[in-house]
Design a protein around this motif. Structure first.
Motif, short mmCIF file in Angstrom:
data_model
loop_
_atom_site.label_atom_id
_atom_site.label_comp_id
_atom_site.label_asym_id
_atom_site.label_seq_id
_atom_site.Cartn_x
_atom_site.Cartn_y
_atom_site.Cartn_z
N UNK A 104 0.83 -1.20 0.00
CA UNK A 104 0.00 0.00 0.00
C UNK A 104 0.87 1.25 0.00
N UNK A 105 1.99 1.20 0.72
CA UNK A 105 2.90 2.34 0.76
C UNK A 105 3.54 2.62 -0.58
N UNK A 106 3.91 1.54 -1.30
CA UNK A 106 4.48 1.72 -2.64
C UNK A 106 3.46 2.36 -3.56
N UNK A 107 2.23 1.86 -3.54
CA UNK A 107 1.20 2.37 -4.44
C UNK A 107 0.67 3.73 -4.01
N UNK A 108 0.97 4.14 -2.78
CA UNK A 108 0.61 5.50 -2.36
C UNK A 108 1.51 6.53 -3.03
N UNK B 76 -6.24 1.36 1.13
CA UNK B 76 -6.91 2.05 0.02
C UNK B 76 -6.16 2.03 -1.29
N UNK B 77 -4.84 2.06 -1.25
CA UNK B 77 -4.08 2.13 -2.50
C UNK B 77 -4.01 0.77 -3.18
N UNK B 78 -3.98 -0.30 -2.40
CA UNK B 78 -4.11 -1.63 -2.99
C UNK B 78 -5.47 -1.79 -3.65
N UNK B 79 -6.51 -1.39 -2.94
CA UNK B 79 -7.86 -1.50 -3.50
C UNK B 79 -8.01 -0.65 -4.76
N UNK B 80 -7.43 0.55 -4.75
CA UNK B 80 -7.51 1.43 -5.92
C UNK B 80 -6.82 0.80 -7.12
#
Length: 225
Positions: free
Chosen positions: A158-162, A197-201
């Protein structure tokens, strides 16, 4: 002609998506899972000795394993969806290509196994004895080992995709297609994944892509979409 030996509800769905993205012509041979065991049918052993999917044939060439198939198809498409050699994006690409099955999937597969242990049918007379033991062992393994590792992994992803929309930066690559199955499986098997949220996005974004939707039409049943 490339032939994808495609098993329903499996990792081979991302191979169909890749082929749609690359624009390579292909055919699909469909295989159904056994209704009781959910395992691949014996017909797949005729294609590869391990009898698993994904596997592709291209003339007299047979390629198995998702990562190897993806690299083969990207090469065949002239390097499309692979960052330029020597760039940070290419180093990230190599990392995520290996991370998908080497780091992401083992904990998710173990979660699936322990979930099945909890749900396995037990003879009625033995239920009071066996079911509490099975659920107790499974629950302890998940609580003390699987869930903490999944939580750590999800926070990392999630941190990477943020920081960026795709795993290698601003542009989508074949590594994102490789990573699609672990993230889809996380949403399906590990309920807590939906709180990142960023994984889900990322999953929502790929599911909305025309090439992804076309691959679903071609592939048929796929529980993770």
């Amino acid at each position: 002609m490339i032939v994808v030996h495609h098993l329903e509800h499996s990792r081979s769905q991302r191979i169909l998506w890749l082929l749609e993205e690359l624009g390579l012509p292909y055919e699909v041979k469909h295989y159904k899972r056994d209704a009781k065991t959910f395992l691949a049918p014996p017909e797949l052993f005729k294609i590869h000795p391990l009898g698993k999917s994904p596997v592709i044939t291209d003339g007299d060439i047979t390629v198995a394993e998702s990562g190897a198939i993806i690299e083969y198809l990207v090469d065949k498409a002239g390097g499309k969806l692979r960052p330029a050699l020597g760039t940070q994006a290419h180093r990230d690409y190599t990392y995520w290509m290996h991370f998908a099955e080497g780091s992401a999937m083992p904990f998710l597969v173990m979660t699936l196994i322990f979930n099945k242990i909890e749900q396995a049918p037990v003879p009625l007379l033995l239920k009071p004895l066996i079911l509490p033991i099975a659920k107790g062992i499974s629950g302890q393994v998940k609580k003390s080992f699987l869930n903490p590792n999944l939580e750590r992994q999800f926070k990392y992803l999630d941190g990477v995709l943020a920081q960026q929309p795709w795993f290698c930066g601003a542009d989508m690559t074949a590594a994102d297609i490789m990573m699609s199955f672990p993230l889809e499986a996380a949403m399906d098997r590990a309920g807590g994944a939906g709180t990142f949220p960023h994984m889900k996005a990322f999953v929502d974004r790929i599911h909305a892509m025309p090439t992804y939707k076309k691959a679903l039409e071609v592939g048929g049943p796929y529980a993770y979409a």
